[in-house]
Design an enzyme around this catalytic site. Structure first.
Site, PDB file in Angstrom:
ATOM      1  N   GLU A 177     125.534  71.885  23.966  1.00 44.07           N
ATOM      2  CA  GLU A 177     125.181  72.872  22.949  1.00 44.07           C
ATOM      3  C   GLU A 177     123.687  72.937  22.688  1.00 44.07           C
ATOM      4  OE1 GLU A 177     125.325  75.852  20.423  1.00 44.07           O
ATOM      5  OE2 GLU A 177     127.126  75.095  21.412  1.00 44.07           O
ATOM      6  N   GLU A 178     123.001  71.799  22.677  1.00 40.02           N
ATOM      7  CA  GLU A 178     121.609  71.780  22.228  1.00 40.02           C
ATOM      8  C   GLU A 178     120.605  71.297  23.268  1.00 40.02           C
ATOM      9  OE1 GLU A 178     121.410  73.354  19.719  1.00 40.02           O
ATOM     10  OE2 GLU A 178     123.135  73.001  18.435  1.00 40.02           O
ATOM     11  N   SER A 186     123.648  84.118  13.306  1.00 47.09           N
ATOM     12  CA  SER A 186     123.470  82.695  13.558  1.00 47.09           C
ATOM     13  C   SER A 186     122.316  82.190  12.682  1.00 47.09           C
ATOM     14  CB  SER A 186     123.255  82.443  15.042  1.00 47.09           C
ATOM     15  OG  SER A 186     123.458  81.093  15.375  1.00 47.09           O
ATOM     16  N   ASP A 228     135.295  80.229  15.294  1.00 49.05           N
ATOM     17  CA  ASP A 228     133.955  79.765  15.667  1.00 49.05           C
ATOM     18  C   ASP A 228     133.942  78.242  15.759  1.00 49.05           C
ATOM     19  OD1 ASP A 228     131.218  79.267  15.905  1.00 49.05           O
ATOM     20  OD2 ASP A 228     130.678  80.904  14.566  1.00 49.05           O
ATOM     21  N   HIS A 252     131.766  82.238  17.951  1.00 49.63           N
ATOM     22  CA  HIS A 252     130.404  82.523  17.476  1.00 49.63           C
ATOM     23  C   HIS A 252     129.899  83.842  18.042  1.00 49.63           C
ATOM     24  CE1 HIS A 252     126.944  81.249  15.265  1.00 49.63           C
ATOM     25  NE2 HIS A 252     126.149  81.251  16.311  1.00 49.63           N
TER      26      HIS A 252
END
Length: 759
Positions: free
Chosen positions: A223-224, A623, A698, A730
Site C-alpha cells: 500500500e505505501e 482520499s 473500502d 476506495h
C-alpha cells in the site's frame, strides 16, 4: 494512500483515462445515444466506450531481442477488459496474442488477489492485467482469472495451473528455468525446461499458513512502499531470497464489505498508526527450497524491509532496511551463503523530516551503485563506488525516475523536471561528465519512458493539455523511430466530435504566505464580458506523490465541467511532491495546516479575477483530498460555497503505520500531532454545505472514517449530505456507477453553488 493520487484524487476528474472506469449506461443528460449531436460532452459519453482519450495500450514491454513490442489493450466495446497484443518493431504488423475472453475461465479471483489488485490500483480492470516475458523471448507468462498460462508467439496458449486458490506474484525466473508463484501463503516453483520440464509444481516453503506468509509483501509494503512482491531470484537461479512475514502482532480490524446483495465481514489485519506491524524476516534458499538461511536484518525487529535486489553477478544481495520512524535507511550487503550482512552506507533525514523511498537506483556490473538521494534537498542521482560518492545531477529540480543504464558507454537515462517544473522530460547524463545533461524529449509535453534491458531504445509516452497520451519508439538520442500509438485527434478519433469545444488550459503562479511559489492551472468557458462564473476547485494536497498541476492531458471530465459553465481550477500546495524536500517537509507534523493555507491562497486569488463569482467557489477532493475538503470548511468557513469530500481519512489514528507515522510521527509519542490533524473534533464548526461520499467496501480508508465523522455531525446537529456506494472500494467507479457518482456530485453543487444568484 500514495497511489490513489493518480487513481482518484487527480483522475477522478479524468477518471475516464487514468482509472479506466465506467461503460455506457443510461444518463439523464444524454440527448442521443452518444451525445454527439451538438458536439457537447455528456457524462454518459465521458465514461462510455470507446475511451475518449483514444485506446491506450498498457504494460508496454519490449521482447528480450527487441523484435516484438507487447502491450495490454482495452477492448473497443469493453474498456475495462484487457487483451495481450504484440507488434513487430520491424514491420509494424500487429496481432492479438491472447484473447482474454477465449482463454480465461471466468473464475472469480481469490480475496488475496483482489486485495493485491486494490493495492496496485488495478481493481477495476478485467482480463489480462499483467504478464511476464520468458528470458529466452519464446513465450510469455499470462495470469488470467486466478490461473497461469504460457502463451507462445504463434498464438498457442498452454495452461500451467488449474487450482481453486489462485496464484500470486507469478514470474518466469531469470534464466527461464521456472515459473514461480505464491499459493496458499507458500512459495512454489514449476519447472519449464531441463530434465524436469512438464513436472509438477512443488512448494519451496511449507510452513506458511494462518498468520504466516512466504513470498508475499505485507500490507504496508504494497500500500505505501510500492513493493508488491516478497521473493527475488538471483540472476543465475542458484538462490531465491524469500520474505516471511507474520501478521500475528497486527491488530485485527473487523471490516464490513457492504454490498447490494448482502454484507461480508472480514477480519483484516490492519496496522493502524501507533500499533504493531507485521514481523518481517528474510531468508535465502536454493532453487529447490533447500539450505534455507536467515538474513541478518539487525537486532531491532521493528523495521521495514523496503527493497531487496541482487548484484548482477549474484554474489550478494542488496537489502534496504528502513527504521520505523523512516528517518534512517541502511543499505545492507548480504552474503547469500551465510545470511551475514554489512552496512554499505546509511541515509539519514534529520529530526524535522523523513526519507522518501525510491526505485531510481541500479546495481552495476563493476560493483558500483547508481542511487537517487535527496541529501542536497532535491532528488538527484549519485554514483557510489569504493565507499565514495559522486553526484551526477544537481540543481533546484528533481530526478523522478532512473529509466535505463548503458554500462558499456557509462550513460544514464532518467526522467526529471530540469527544464520546467510542469513538464517531465527524458534526459541523459554520462557518468564521466557529471551534470552535463542532454534533454531527449520535446518541450510542450509531459513525458514518461521505459527502456529495454540492453539500453538500445525507449518507449516514450507523452501528453499535453490538448493532446491525449501518445506513445512512440525512440532511439537512444531520443529520435522517434515509429509511432506505437500516435493517437492524433483526427476524424475517427473518439474525441474528434468534441474538439471544437475543447478549451485551453492556462497556467500561472501565486505566492504562499511564506513567499513560496505555488503553481496553478485553470480551464474556463468562453468568457462573456461582464459575466461571472462559478469555480470547480479541485484539490488533493497530500504528501508522498506526484504533483497535480502538469502540462499533461487531464481527460474529458474537466472539459465536461467547463461545458456546464464551471471554471476548472487546481493548485499544488506545500507538502506535495516533486518540488524538493523543503517544499514537501512543510507538512511534517502539520497535516491540515499549510495545505489549507495554500488552497486558501488559491481561492483568494480566484476572487480577484473579474470573471470569477467569489460567492460561487465549490471545492472537491478524494482520499487525502476528501480530508482536505473537510479541513478547508472547518478552518476557513465562508470561503467555499460548498465542498465534496470523497473517501476521507477523518482520524489519522485509523490509517496505517507507514504512511501516517512518516508525516505525523508515532501517536504513542507524538499525540498532539494527531489531535490537531484529525477532522472529527471540529466537525461542528462546518457552516457551509458538505457532501460526504464513501465506498462501503473500502479496505484502504475504512468506512469507519466516514461513519465516525457523520456521527459527530449528527450529534452536534450540523447539516450535511451523504452518499454511500455498496460494494465499492476506495475506487468508486465502473459501468453506471461513475455516471451516478458524478451526477450526485454535480446535482449537489448545482443546488448549493452553481444555481445561486450571482451578486
Amino acid at each position: 494512500m500514495r497511489k490513489w493520487v493518480l487513481g482518484l484524487a487527480l483522475a477522478s476528474v479524468g477518471a475516464s483515462i487514468a482509472m479506466g472506469s465506467g461503460a455506457s449506461a443510461m444518463s439523464a443528460d444524454a440527448p442521443t445515444a452518444q451525445g454527439t449531436e451538438q458536439g457537447k460532452l455528456t457524462l454518459k459519453r465521458v465514461f462510455g466506450s470507446p475511451d475518449l482519450s483514444g485506446s491506450q495500450p498498457r504494460g508496454l514491454r519490449l521482447s528480450p531481442d527487441g523484435t516484438l513490442l507487447t502491450s495490454l489493450r482495452p477492448r473497443a466495446d469493453e474498456r475495462e477488459r484487457l487483451d495481450l497484443w504484440a507488434r513487430d518493431t520491424r514491420t509494424g504488423e500487429e496481432r492479438m496474442l491472447v484473447d482474454s475472453k477465449k482463454v480465461g475461465s471466468g473464475a472469480e479471483l481469490s480475496e488475496a488477489e483482489k486485495m493485491q489488485r486494490e493495492r496496485a490500483r488495478i481493481g477495476g480492470s478485467k482480463g489480462i492485467v499483467a504478464y511476464d516475458w520468458a528470458p529466452d523471448g519464446k513465450s510469455i507468462l499470462v495470469p488470467l482469472d486466478g490461473d497461469l498460462y504460457l502463451a507462445g508467439l504463434d498464438g498457442t496458449v498452454r495452461r500451467l495451473t488449474n487450482t481453486p486458490g489462485g496464484e500470486l506474484n507469478p514470474i518466469v525466473s531469470p534464466k527461464g528455468g521456472y515459473v514461480s508463484f505464491v499459493r496458499d501463503q507458500n512459495l512454489w516453483a514449476l519447472p519449464l525446461n531441463g530434465p524436469l520440464v512438464g513436472g509438477e509444481a512443488r512448494a519451496l516453503t511449507k510452513d506458511g499458513g494462518g498468520t504466516v506468509h512466504f513470498g508475499e509483501a505485507e500490507f504496508v509494503a504494497q500500500e505505501e512502499m510500492h513493493r508488491f512482491t516478497g521473493y527475488w531470484w538471483s540472476p543465475d537461479e542458484r538462490y531465491i531470497a524469500v520474505e516471511r512475514f507474520d501478521d500475528a502482532p497486527v491488530k485485527v480490524a473487523v471490516r464490513a464489505a457492504i454490498g447490494a446483495a448482502g454484507t461480508k465481514v472480514y477480519e483484516q489485519r490492519y496496522p493502524a498508526a501507533g500499533t504493531p506491524n507485521a514481523l518481517v524476516d528474510l531468508y535465502v534458499m536454493k532453487a529447490d527450497g533447500s539450505g534455507r538461511v536467515k538474513v541478518d536484518l539487525g537486532t531491532n525487529p521493528d523495521i521495514y524491509l523496503a527493497r531487496v535486489d541482487w548484484t548482477p553477478d549474484g554474489s550478494a544481495m542488496l537489502v534496504q532496511r528502513e527504521s520505523r520512524d523512516q528517518k534512517t535507511l541502511d543499505m545492507l550487503r548480504v552474503d547469500p551463503k551465510t545470511g551475514k550482512s554489512t552496512v554499505l552506507f546509511t541515509e539519514r533525514s534529520g529530526d524535522r523530516s523523513w526519507l522518501n523511498l525510491s526505485d531510481a537506483y541500479r546495481p552495476m556490473k563493476d560493483g558500483s551503485l547508481i542511487w537517487r538521494s535527496e541529501r542536497d534537498g532535491y532528488g538527484h542521482l549519485y554514483r557510489f563506488a569504493n565507499g565514495q560518492w559522486t553526484q551526477l545531477t544537481k540543481g533546484p529540480w528533481v530526478v523522478t525516475n532512473l529509466v535505463g543504464v548503458d554500462e558499456a558507454k557509462g550513460r544514464l537515462y532518467f526522467t526529471g523536471l530540469k527544464d520546467d517544473v510542469l513538464e517531465q522530460h527524458l534526459y541523459a547524463v554520462d557518468i564521466a561528465q557529471p551534470n552535463v545533461i542532454t534533454r531527449l524529449t520535446e518541450r510542450g509535453y509531459t513525458n514518461s519512458a521505459t527502456m529495454d534491458s540492453s539500453a538500445s531504445r525507449f518507449i516514450v509516452s507523452r501528453s499535453s493539455p490538448s493532446q491525449p497520451t501518445q506513445v512512440y519508439l525512440a532511439d537512444t538520442a531520443g529520435q522517434r523511430l515509429s509511432w506505437i500509438n500516435e493517437n492524433a485527434i483526427v476524424a475517427g478519433h473518439p474525441y474528434a466530435p468534441y474538439l471544437a469545444s475543447h478549451r485551453e488550459t492556462k497556467f500561472g503562479t501565486i505566492k504562499a504566505d511564506d513567499g513560496t511559489t505555488l503553481y496553478w492551472e485553470m480551464i474556463t468557458p468562453k468568457l462573456e464580458p461582464g459575466k461571472r462564473y462559478p469555480v470547480f476547485f479541485q484539490h488533493y494536497g497530500g504528501p508522498g506523490t506526484g504533483q497535480q498541476v502538469t502540462r499533461g492531458w487531464q481527460g474529458a471530465l474537466p472539459q465536461y465541467l467547463v461545458d456546464q459553465g464551471w471554471i476548472f481550477f487546481q493548485i499544488d500546495n506545500r507538502g506535495s511532491y516533486n518540488r524538493g524536500k523543503a517544499f514537501e517537509d512543510a507538512i511534517y507534523h502539520a497535516m491540515g495546516t499549510v495545505e489549507v493555507a495554500d488552497q486558501l491562497a488559491g481561492a483568494n486569488y480566484l476572487k480577484t479575477l473579474p470573471f470569477v463569482d467569489p460567492a460561487r467557489i465549490a471545492t472537491y477532493g478524494w482520499s487525502y483530498g476528501g480530508y482536505m475538503s473537510i479541513k478547508m470548511l472547518e478552518k476557513t468557513p465562508g470561503v467555499y460555497a460548498a465542498a465534496v469530500s470523497g473517501a476521507p481519512v477523518t482520524d489519522w489514528q485509523l490509517y496505517d503505520t507507514h504512511y501516517t507515522e512518516r508525516y505525523l510521527g508515532d501517536p504513542r509519542t507524538d499525540p498532539q500531532s494527531y489531535a490537531t490533524s484529525q477532522a472529527i473534533t471540529d466537525a461542528a464548526k462546518i457552516r457551509d454545505p458538505l457532501m460526504l461520499i464513501h465506498g462501503m467496501a473500502d479496505d484502504n480508508v475504512f468506512l469507519d472514517n466516514a461513519t465516525a465523522f457523520a456521527a459527530e455531525m449528527q450529534k452536534t446537529d450540523t447539516p450535511f449530505e451523504m452518499m454511500l456506494y455498496p460494494g465499492q472500494t476506495h475506487r468508486v467507479g465502473g459501468p453506471g456507477v461513475s455516471e451516478h457518482l458524478w451526477h450526485t456530485i454535480l446535482n449537489f453543487l448545482d443546488r448549493t453553488v452553481k444555481d445561486k444568484p450571482t451578486k
